[in-house]
Design a protein around this motif. Sequence first.
Motif, PDB file in Angstrom:
ATOM      1  N   THR A   4       0.835  -1.191   0.000  1.00 19.33           N
ATOM      2  CA  THR A   4       0.000   0.000   0.000  1.00 19.33           C
ATOM      3  C   THR A   4       0.872   1.243   0.000  1.00 19.33           C
ATOM      4  N   VAL A   5       0.573   2.147  -0.925  1.00 15.79           N
ATOM      5  CA  VAL A   5       1.277   3.417  -1.027  1.00 15.79           C
ATOM      6  C   VAL A   5       0.308   4.538  -0.674  1.00 15.79           C
ATOM      7  N   LEU A   6       0.753   5.415   0.202  1.00 16.12           N
ATOM      8  CA  LEU A   6       0.032   6.652   0.485  1.00 16.12           C
ATOM      9  C   LEU A   6       0.707   7.743  -0.328  1.00 16.12           C
ATOM     10  N   HIS A   7      -0.038   8.347  -1.245  1.00 16.07           N
ATOM     11  CA  HIS A   7       0.499   9.402  -2.114  1.00 16.07           C
ATOM     12  C   HIS A   7      -0.055  10.734  -1.640  1.00 16.07           C
ATOM     13  N   ILE A   8       0.845  11.600  -1.208  1.00 18.24           N
ATOM     14  CA  ILE A   8       0.470  12.911  -0.694  1.00 18.24           C
ATOM     15  C   ILE A   8       0.988  13.976  -1.640  1.00 18.24           C
ATOM     16  N   ASP A   9       0.106  14.839  -2.109  1.00 17.27           N
ATOM     17  CA  ASP A   9       0.496  15.989  -2.916  1.00 17.27           C
ATOM     18  C   ASP A   9       0.297  17.246  -2.092  1.00 17.27           C
ATOM     19  N   ALA A  10       1.367  18.050  -1.977  1.00 19.01           N
ATOM     20  CA  ALA A  10       1.285  19.279  -1.189  1.00 19.01           C
ATOM     21  C   ALA A  10       1.239  20.529  -2.054  1.00 19.01           C
ATOM     22  N   SER A  11       1.372  20.367  -3.354  1.00 16.30           N
ATOM     23  CA  SER A  11       1.339  21.531  -4.229  1.00 16.30           C
ATOM     24  C   SER A  11      -0.095  22.022  -4.408  1.00 16.30           C
ATOM     25  N   PRO A  12      -0.307  23.335  -4.305  1.00 13.42           N
ATOM     26  CA  PRO A  12      -1.643  23.864  -4.569  1.00 13.42           C
ATOM     27  C   PRO A  12      -1.963  23.888  -6.055  1.00 13.42           C
ATOM     28  N   VAL A  35      -3.425   2.178  -3.611  1.00 16.02           N
ATOM     29  CA  VAL A  35      -2.929   3.546  -3.471  1.00 16.02           C
ATOM     30  C   VAL A  35      -3.963   4.364  -2.704  1.00 16.02           C
ATOM     31  N   LEU A  36      -3.517   4.966  -1.615  1.00 16.18           N
ATOM     32  CA  LEU A  36      -4.331   5.918  -0.879  1.00 16.18           C
ATOM     33  C   LEU A  36      -3.874   7.303  -1.319  1.00 16.18           C
ATOM     34  N   ARG A  37      -4.800   8.199  -1.588  1.00 22.26           N
ATOM     35  CA  ARG A  37      -4.437   9.547  -2.056  1.00 22.26           C
ATOM     36  C   ARG A  37      -4.844  10.587  -1.038  1.00 22.26           C
ATOM     37  N   ARG A  38      -3.955  11.533  -0.830  1.00 19.00           N
ATOM     38  CA  ARG A  38      -4.275  12.677   0.021  1.00 19.00           C
ATOM     39  C   ARG A  38      -3.759  13.914  -0.699  1.00 19.00           C
ATOM     40  N   ASP A  39      -4.692  14.720  -1.186  1.00 17.14           N
ATOM     41  CA  ASP A  39      -4.343  15.942  -1.897  1.00 17.14           C
ATOM     42  C   ASP A  39      -4.505  17.107  -0.931  1.00 17.14           C
ATOM     43  N   LEU A  40      -3.384  17.704  -0.566  1.00 16.34           N
ATOM     44  CA  LEU A  40      -3.408  18.783   0.411  1.00 16.34           C
ATOM     45  C   LEU A  40      -3.796  20.129  -0.190  1.00 16.34           C
ATOM     46  N   ALA A  75      -8.337  10.150  10.704  1.00 14.82           N
ATOM     47  CA  ALA A  75      -8.341   9.629   9.329  1.00 14.82           C
ATOM     48  C   ALA A  75      -6.924   9.666   8.738  1.00 14.82           C
ATOM     49  N   LEU A  76      -6.208  10.768   8.964  1.00 17.38           N
ATOM     50  CA  LEU A  76      -4.839  10.883   8.444  1.00 17.38           C
ATOM     51  C   LEU A  76      -3.913   9.857   9.088  1.00 17.38           C
ATOM     52  N   VAL A  77      -4.054   9.645  10.379  1.00 13.13           N
ATOM     53  CA  VAL A  77      -3.237   8.648  11.073  1.00 13.13           C
ATOM     54  C   VAL A  77      -3.530   7.255  10.520  1.00 13.13           C
ATOM     55  N   ARG A  78      -4.802   6.934  10.298  1.00 11.57           N
ATOM     56  CA  ARG A  78      -5.149   5.616   9.727  1.00 11.57           C
ATOM     57  C   ARG A  78      -4.492   5.416   8.362  1.00 11.57           C
ATOM     58  N   GLU A  79      -4.472   6.476   7.541  1.00 13.83           N
ATOM     59  CA  GLU A  79      -3.825   6.379   6.226  1.00 13.83           C
ATOM     60  C   GLU A  79      -2.341   6.062   6.371  1.00 13.83           C
ATOM     61  N   VAL A  80      -1.672   6.770   7.246  1.00 22.14           N
ATOM     62  CA  VAL A  80      -0.233   6.546   7.441  1.00 22.14           C
ATOM     63  C   VAL A  80       0.016   5.149   7.998  1.00 22.14           C
ATOM     64  N   GLN A  81      -0.788   4.733   8.951  1.00 23.60           N
ATOM     65  CA  GLN A  81      -0.620   3.399   9.532  1.00 23.60           C
ATOM     66  C   GLN A  81      -0.842   2.299   8.497  1.00 23.60           C
ATOM     67  N   ALA A  82      -1.745   2.521   7.558  1.00 19.79           N
ATOM     68  CA  ALA A  82      -2.053   1.515   6.536  1.00 19.79           C
ATOM     69  C   ALA A  82      -0.995   1.425   5.450  1.00 19.79           C
ATOM     70  N   ALA A  83      -0.205   2.467   5.286  1.00 18.19           N
ATOM     71  CA  ALA A  83       0.757   2.537   4.182  1.00 18.19           C
ATOM     72  C   ALA A  83       2.051   1.797   4.502  1.00 18.19           C
ATOM     73  N   ASP A  84       2.565   1.124   3.479  1.00 17.39           N
ATOM     74  CA  ASP A  84       3.908   0.541   3.552  1.00 17.39           C
ATOM     75  C   ASP A  84       4.927   1.576   3.090  1.00 17.39           C
ATOM     76  N   THR A  85       4.544   2.326   2.061  1.00 21.80           N
ATOM     77  CA  THR A  85       5.393   3.372   1.489  1.00 21.80           C
ATOM     78  C   THR A  85       4.564   4.642   1.392  1.00 21.80           C
ATOM     79  N   ILE A  86       5.205   5.764   1.695  1.00 22.99           N
ATOM     80  CA  ILE A  86       4.560   7.066   1.572  1.00 22.99           C
ATOM     81  C   ILE A  86       5.364   7.870   0.560  1.00 22.99           C
ATOM     82  N   VAL A  87       4.680   8.368  -0.461  1.00 22.21           N
ATOM     83  CA  VAL A  87       5.309   9.218  -1.467  1.00 22.21           C
ATOM     84  C   VAL A  87       4.725  10.612  -1.301  1.00 22.21           C
ATOM     85  N   ILE A  88       5.613  11.579  -1.056  1.00 19.42           N
ATOM     86  CA  ILE A  88       5.186  12.957  -0.844  1.00 19.42           C
ATOM     87  C   ILE A  88       5.752  13.821  -1.965  1.00 19.42           C
ATOM     88  N   GLY A  89       4.877  14.521  -2.655  1.00 16.82           N
ATOM     89  CA  GLY A  89       5.298  15.503  -3.647  1.00 16.82           C
ATOM     90  C   GLY A  89       5.046  16.885  -3.087  1.00 16.82           C
TER      91      GLY A  89
END
Length: 180
Positions: A4-12, A35-40, A75-89
């Motif tokens: 499981t990958v958590l993909h976080i985008d921080a760009s507006p 893939v879990l997605r979190r668009d910041l 919810a954010l903590v659950r996403e991080v806990q579920a992820a094996d890899t976190i990709v942050i852009g």
Amino acid sequence: MTHTVLHIDASPRSVDSVSRVHSSAIVQSLAPSDVLRRDLATPLPFLDETWVTATFVAPEQRTATQAKALETSDALVREVQAADTIVIGTPLYNFSLPAVLKAWIDQIARAGVTFAYTENGPKGLLTDKKVIIVIASGGVPIGSEADFASPYLTFALGFLGITDVTILDAEAAASFAQAA
């Protein structure tokens, strides 16, 4: 085996974002099963007194207001806990990270949940995770004295127990994605 990958985008920026393009390519190259997605770009709430107070109250003893204040954090903590890899852009803004990415870190840094205080000092509870961070720096070299984002992210994630952190600029991210 699931990955499981958590993909976080921080760009507006949703269009023409270098960090979004390269972090997406890295996620694809990892061939995750989920893939879990979190668009910041959809901002997170900043911490307030209700949130802070609620974190010191046992879940079963929280008021409805306190429980509501922690919903996003939970919810954010659950996403991080579920992820094996976190990709942050993320872009590099004014030599550091965007406020939305700092808000994400604030929301997931929870005593007793993602780190614990021990007799030997704080101990991160988010172990056995890998993080790949793609930073679009607009010309500020990653790792230079003008880059305050890389050391902050490395330290903050390490505090939470995540010590396998790779930080890439856009050029290195492109090579990484092709090699994976």
